[in-house]
Motif scaffolding. Structure first.
Motif, PDB file in Angstrom:
ATOM      1  N   SER A 296      31.028  17.621 -38.489  1.00  0.00           N
ATOM      2  CA  SER A 296      30.260  17.889 -39.714  1.00  0.00           C
ATOM      3  C   SER A 296      31.027  18.835 -40.635  1.00  0.00           C
ATOM      4  O   SER A 296      31.021  18.639 -41.862  1.00  0.00           O
TER       5      SER A 296
ATOM      6  N   ASP B  56      26.190  22.504 -26.895  1.00  0.00           N
ATOM      7  CA  ASP B  56      25.216  22.143 -27.944  1.00  0.00           C
ATOM      8  C   ASP B  56      24.380  20.941 -27.503  1.00  0.00           C
ATOM      9  O   ASP B  56      23.156  20.925 -27.657  1.00  0.00           O
ATOM     10  N   ALA B  57      25.040  19.949 -26.920  1.00  0.00           N
ATOM     11  CA  ALA B  57      24.317  18.760 -26.444  1.00  0.00           C
ATOM     12  C   ALA B  57      23.438  19.125 -25.243  1.00  0.00           C
ATOM     13  O   ALA B  57      22.279  18.690 -25.155  1.00  0.00           O
TER      14      ALA B  57
ATOM     15  N   ILE C 275      35.758  23.548 -33.941  1.00  0.00           N
ATOM     16  CA  ILE C 275      35.959  22.382 -34.822  1.00  0.00           C
ATOM     17  C   ILE C 275      34.751  21.476 -34.656  1.00  0.00           C
ATOM     18  O   ILE C 275      34.317  21.237 -33.526  1.00  0.00           O
TER      19      ILE C 275
ATOM     20  N   PHE D 244      31.786  10.685 -32.888  1.00  0.00           N
ATOM     21  CA  PHE D 244      33.190  10.627 -33.332  1.00  0.00           C
ATOM     22  C   PHE D 244      33.260  10.256 -34.819  1.00  0.00           C
ATOM     23  O   PHE D 244      33.917   9.295 -35.198  1.00  0.00           O
TER      24      PHE D 244
ATOM     25  N   GLY E 199      30.012  10.168 -27.754  1.00  0.00           N
ATOM     26  CA  GLY E 199      29.937  10.926 -28.998  1.00  0.00           C
ATOM     27  C   GLY E 199      29.803  10.004 -30.186  1.00  0.00           C
ATOM     28  O   GLY E 199      29.899   8.777 -30.071  1.00  0.00           O
TER      29      GLY E 199
ATOM     30  N   HIS F 129      37.290  17.374 -29.749  1.00  0.00           N
ATOM     31  CA  HIS F 129      37.064  16.312 -28.750  1.00  0.00           C
ATOM     32  C   HIS F 129      38.327  16.096 -27.907  1.00  0.00           C
ATOM     33  O   HIS F 129      38.270  16.025 -26.687  1.00  0.00           O
TER      34      HIS F 129
ATOM     35  N   HIS G 146      38.030  14.464 -33.589  1.00  0.00           N
ATOM     36  CA  HIS G 146      38.830  15.634 -34.010  1.00  0.00           C
ATOM     37  C   HIS G 146      39.457  16.307 -32.790  1.00  0.00           C
ATOM     38  O   HIS G 146      39.212  15.891 -31.647  1.00  0.00           O
TER      39      HIS G 146
ATOM     40  N   LEU H 273      37.610  25.557 -29.204  1.00  0.00           N
ATOM     41  CA  LEU H 273      38.105  25.246 -30.554  1.00  0.00           C
ATOM     42  C   LEU H 273      36.895  25.067 -31.459  1.00  0.00           C
ATOM     43  O   LEU H 273      36.053  24.203 -31.202  1.00  0.00           O
TER      44      LEU H 273
ATOM     45  N   MET I 105      30.613  21.563 -21.070  1.00  0.00           N
ATOM     46  CA  MET I 105      31.816  22.245 -21.551  1.00  0.00           C
ATOM     47  C   MET I 105      31.424  23.310 -22.581  1.00  0.00           C
ATOM     48  O   MET I 105      30.562  23.073 -23.426  1.00  0.00           O
ATOM     49  N   THR I 106      32.099  24.446 -22.529  1.00  0.00           N
ATOM     50  CA  THR I 106      31.814  25.510 -23.496  1.00  0.00           C
ATOM     51  C   THR I 106      32.191  25.048 -24.909  1.00  0.00           C
ATOM     52  O   THR I 106      33.068  24.199 -25.096  1.00  0.00           O
ATOM     53  N   ARG I 107      31.513  25.627 -25.869  1.00  0.00           N
ATOM     54  CA  ARG I 107      31.815  25.315 -27.271  1.00  0.00           C
ATOM     55  C   ARG I 107      31.522  26.561 -28.099  1.00  0.00           C
ATOM     56  O   ARG I 107      30.451  27.160 -27.935  1.00  0.00           O
TER      57      ARG I 107
ATOM     58  N   ARG J  41      20.194  12.434 -33.771  1.00  0.00           N
ATOM     59  CA  ARG J  41      20.780  12.998 -34.978  1.00  0.00           C
ATOM     60  C   ARG J  41      20.677  11.969 -36.092  1.00  0.00           C
ATOM     61  O   ARG J  41      20.298  10.831 -35.868  1.00  0.00           O
TER      62      ARG J  41
ATOM     63  N   ILE K 108      36.240  25.566 -21.198  1.00  0.00           N
ATOM     64  CA  ILE K 108      37.456  24.893 -21.658  1.00  0.00           C
ATOM     65  C   ILE K 108      37.970  25.704 -22.854  1.00  0.00           C
ATOM     66  O   ILE K 108      37.268  26.609 -23.327  1.00  0.00           O
TER      67      ILE K 108
HETATM   68  P1  ATP Z   1      28.807  16.732 -35.659  1.00  0.00           P
HETATM   69  O1  ATP Z   1      29.421  18.000 -36.209  1.00  0.00           O
HETATM   70  O2  ATP Z   1      28.789  15.596 -36.642  1.00  0.00           O
HETATM   71  O3  ATP Z   1      27.479  16.972 -34.988  1.00  0.00           O
HETATM   72  P2  ATP Z   1      30.522  16.897 -33.286  1.00  0.00           P
HETATM   73  O4  ATP Z   1      31.767  17.555 -33.783  1.00  0.00           O
HETATM   74  O5  ATP Z   1      29.545  17.732 -32.523  1.00  0.00           O
HETATM   75  O6  ATP Z   1      29.786  16.160 -34.508  1.00  0.00           O
HETATM   76  P3  ATP Z   1      30.139  14.582 -31.583  1.00  0.00           P
HETATM   77  O7  ATP Z   1      30.876  13.295 -31.685  1.00  0.00           O
HETATM   78  O8  ATP Z   1      28.718  14.609 -31.951  1.00  0.00           O
HETATM   79  O9  ATP Z   1      30.991  15.647 -32.452  1.00  0.00           O
HETATM   80  O10 ATP Z   1      30.341  15.202 -30.119  1.00  0.00           O
HETATM   81  C1  ATP Z   1      30.533  14.429 -28.967  1.00  0.00           C
HETATM   82  C2  ATP Z   1      30.617  15.339 -27.764  1.00  0.00           C
HETATM   83  O11 ATP Z   1      31.740  16.213 -27.877  1.00  0.00           O
HETATM   84  C3  ATP Z   1      29.393  16.253 -27.574  1.00  0.00           C
HETATM   85  O12 ATP Z   1      29.116  16.365 -26.172  1.00  0.00           O
HETATM   86  C4  ATP Z   1      29.856  17.579 -28.132  1.00  0.00           C
HETATM   87  O13 ATP Z   1      29.184  18.663 -27.538  1.00  0.00           O
HETATM   88  C5  ATP Z   1      31.330  17.565 -27.750  1.00  0.00           C
HETATM   89  N1  ATP Z   1      32.149  18.338 -28.673  1.00  0.00           N
HETATM   90  C6  ATP Z   1      32.334  18.103 -29.985  1.00  0.00           C
HETATM   91  N2  ATP Z   1      33.148  19.024 -30.531  1.00  0.00           N
HETATM   92  C7  ATP Z   1      33.472  19.888 -29.549  1.00  0.00           C
HETATM   93  C8  ATP Z   1      34.274  21.086 -29.495  1.00  0.00           C
HETATM   94  N3  ATP Z   1      34.874  21.594 -30.567  1.00  0.00           N
HETATM   95  N4  ATP Z   1      34.374  21.709 -28.283  1.00  0.00           N
HETATM   96  C9  ATP Z   1      33.742  21.214 -27.181  1.00  0.00           C
HETATM   97  N5  ATP Z   1      32.970  20.099 -27.174  1.00  0.00           N
HETATM   98  C10 ATP Z   1      32.835  19.443 -28.347  1.00  0.00           C
END
Ligand code: ATP
Length: 207
Positions: A174, A105-106, A171, A9, A7, A16, A13, A169, A128-130, A43, A166
């Motif tokens: 950004s 998202d990824a 969060i 990071f 990530g 993660h 947060h 959250l 993982m779900t988001r 990105r 999972i």
């Molecule tokens: P940004 O908002 O800046 O794009 P981000 O919060 O998505 O950042 P990254 O460091 O880009 O954080 O994410 C690293 C990994 O953690 C990615 O695989 C992302 O999908 C996953 N991830 C980030 N936040 C969450 C969350 N709230 N729940 C599940 N997975 C998450």
């Protein structure tokens, strides 16, 4: 099996951190390696310098067992391509299957990653779900690799795809950066030690 969680990071947060703890427990991993990237290919440039993102990751994880911060992407020149990272991890741990964890998202952007099909030569991928994102399982390539039971991952060295819910959250880094720039209070979305670091280094003051 070794878990791999990459990530930006920027900053780390609780989205993660909760995910990392849960996947370590679900898959009974001795170790989850956290890989902050240097120059993310997919990105815009991170706001905080690599060293600061690394400091924040260290502060956030210092009391959590089973986590290893792996700086190979920061130590390498050029873009942080995950396929290169996995190859390098396979060389270091030739006998241990790798589980690459990514959020939905990824995953939805995975086919734009550099040499993305080769990721499956080196690792299994667990999605993982988001909140706010739903899975787009576009291609036959993915369907052919999908498994529905985590036990399947232990029977193969690499090449399988698993979706795993999972705790969701809502969060994101950004949203936290934006709150800080707007002088709002992001407490309880990230560890206090990370927030103190952000304030003392005047990070994220502009969107
Ligand atoms: P940004 O908002 O800046 O794009 P981000 O919060 O998505 O950042 P990254 O460091 O880009 O954080 O994410 C690293 C990994 O953690 C990615 O695989 C992302 O999908 C996953 N991830 C980030 N936040 C969450 C969350 N709230 N729940 C599940 N997975 C998450």
């Amino acid at each position: 099996m070794i878990g791999i969680f990459g990530g930006t990071f920027d900053p780390v947060h609780y989205g993660h951190l909760r995910a990392i703890i849960e996947v370590r427990e679900i898959f009974k991993l001795d170790e989850v390696r956290l890989l902050p990237n240097k120059t993310p290919p997919h990105r815009s440039e991170p706001s905080a310098m690599p060293k600061m993102r690394l400091d924040m990751l260290r502060l956030a994880t210092e009391n959590l067992p089973g986590l290893v911060i792996d700086t190979r992407e920061l130590d390498r020149d050029g873009p942080s391509y995950m396929v290169d990272t996995l190859r390098s991890l396979c060389r270091d741990f030739p006998r241990r299957p790798l589980l690459l964890f990514i959020g939905v998202d990824a995953f939805n952007g995975l086919t734009s990653w550099h040499r993305w099909t080769e990721l499956f030569d080196h690792a299994h991928i667990v999605v993982m779900t988001r909140p706010g994102y739903s899975i787009q399982l576009q291609s036959e390539f993915f369907r052919a690799r999908q498994v529905f039971d985590a036990a399947e991952l232990t029977r193969h060295k690499a090449g399988k795809l698993l979706f795993r819910p999972i705790t969701e959250l809502d969060i994101s880094a950004s949203a936290i950066r934006k709150m800080i720039a707007e002088k709002r209070d992001p407490r309880f979305l990230l560890p206090d030690a990370v927030l103190d670091y952000i304030h003392s280094h005047h990070l994220y003051q502009k969107v």
